[in-house]
Design an enzyme around this catalytic site. Sequence first.
Site, PDB file in Angstrom:
ATOM      1  N   HIS A 359      34.227  42.714  46.023  1.00  8.64           N
ATOM      2  CA  HIS A 359      33.004  43.113  46.734  1.00  8.64           C
ATOM      3  C   HIS A 359      31.893  42.072  46.649  1.00  8.64           C
ATOM      4  O   HIS A 359      30.703  42.415  46.589  1.00  8.64           O
ATOM      5  CB  HIS A 359      32.504  44.464  46.213  1.00  8.64           C
ATOM      6  CG  HIS A 359      33.511  45.560  46.315  1.00  8.64           C
ATOM      7  ND1 HIS A 359      34.039  45.961  47.525  1.00  8.64           N
ATOM      8  CD2 HIS A 359      34.110  46.326  45.360  1.00  8.64           C
ATOM      9  CE1 HIS A 359      34.908  46.951  47.300  1.00  8.64           C
ATOM     10  NE2 HIS A 359      34.976  47.174  46.004  1.00  8.64           N
ATOM     11  N   VAL A 387      32.029  47.895  42.046  1.00 13.30           N
ATOM     12  CA  VAL A 387      32.934  46.950  41.395  1.00 13.30           C
ATOM     13  C   VAL A 387      33.532  47.645  40.174  1.00 13.30           C
ATOM     14  O   VAL A 387      32.806  48.113  39.297  1.00 13.30           O
ATOM     15  CB  VAL A 387      32.194  45.667  40.972  1.00 13.30           C
ATOM     16  CG1 VAL A 387      33.139  44.734  40.217  1.00 13.30           C
ATOM     17  CG2 VAL A 387      31.620  44.966  42.198  1.00 13.30           C
TER      18      VAL A 387
END
Length: 501
Positions: A359, A387
């Site tokens: 990400h 995350v």
Amino acid sequence: VAFRVAVVAPARSLVAVAGAAFSAVNARCAWCLEQAALGRSCTGTVLGDAVVGAMASSWRLLLQGITSLVFLCARGADEYVRPPPSPLVLTAHGKPASHPQQVHISMVGEKNMRISWVTDDLNAPSVVEYGTSPGKYTASATGDHTTYRYFLYKSGAIHHATIGPLEASTTYHYRCGKAGDEFTLRTPPARLPVEFVVVGDLGQTKWTASTLSHIGGGGGDYDVLLLPGDLSYADTQQPLWDTFGRLVQPLASARPWMVTEGNHEIEALPVVGIAPFAAYNARWRMPREESGSPSNLYYSFDAAGGAAHVVMLGSYAEFEEGSPQRAWLERDLAGVDRRRTPWLLALVHAPWYNTNEAHQGEGERMRRAMESLLYEARVDVVFAGHVHAYERFTRIYDNEADSRGPMYITIGDGGNREGLALKFIKGHKSAHLSEFREASFGHGRLRVLNETSAVWTWHRNDDQFATVRDEVWLHSLAAGEPAATVASAAGGGGGHPADEL
């Protein structure tokens, strides 16, 4: 008009017939799976149960595959590729249809609590009876209920009722819908100290169960749980919202859970007219009205009698200049008196600072749009998820260390089914700001001790114990320039101590 008569109407009729047949088969298979989870027989014979169980499991896998394919096609394939998923923990409901399930509570204003629950009986009353003694209810509150449809799924009755006014730091016993079990909750304190548990990207796997056991068991007590997005990981498979609610009920019915949305709550299927956040908004109603927010996707609330103000931001609601969320945030922060409120916290799903490969950069637009507002308000800590790892940064503003900026913490490691984000970028431009990082499952605790001091600990799921892996003391930014504090990392590897936070 000709197109609608010739194509749309027959197509809808065909879909309706197929949907009815599909729902009948799906309901029977779901019943068989639930009976198996409860240890009950579907057919009365071992061989019959084995055959029916295999067929029902195959049907479930087929349904999951179809809905996942539709979902992936609708949202694109730009997600980070993760390790193999973890097995799900599916919690069954074997009680009568009128009995409450998926019970959870949330804070509403200074002295009230919202009780939320689901019943299979659509006519069950939306009433909560409560009192300070077991089985003796001296007050009651009536709320409302809603249902929603998602493709071929129809939810049970989702009830919400607000009880109060309640006394602080007090244990209450309550019953939902005049049926089923009695539950117990404890209200948060009216003053400091107060303890927050923070856990992101929870899901419903064996790792999730481990995290929940550490939060509610050996990890000690707490007052409020904060969850920065990605709750059930239903991803269009709506029965997973039900199993998630049953899994977290023991904790979520006893302490307020304050949540904000993640990307896995979106679940939009525009092809069939399903709006985003349909399940999330129906099931997890937060105090948006009380905080003046126009959306359930972002709101704020006070804790410890206003000594702490918590802002829950929406990564997946508009946030640019001129957007409703930004206008609301400006008003909300302007109304915070730091002389009365020494602690200011913020939560968001997609992290604004991140050195993991997963990400990368997904929170950058929101950071550019809103970071200055949090900095000017002297927000103390910003928590994020998304995350699937733990990472703690020093105090930052605009990509530079700044003693007047928030400390940024990513804690998307609650136990999701997608696995951990294992790869950190050594040469990342923010690596020098990252004080501690580790790809392990766990949860965090922020204990605000007084007007100037708080301690943050991250507890890793290590064997049967919640090991304290990272610890740091914080100084409130409302008290002026932060004094030098000491952070420690239990054990070796994965990070190094911070010395100015």
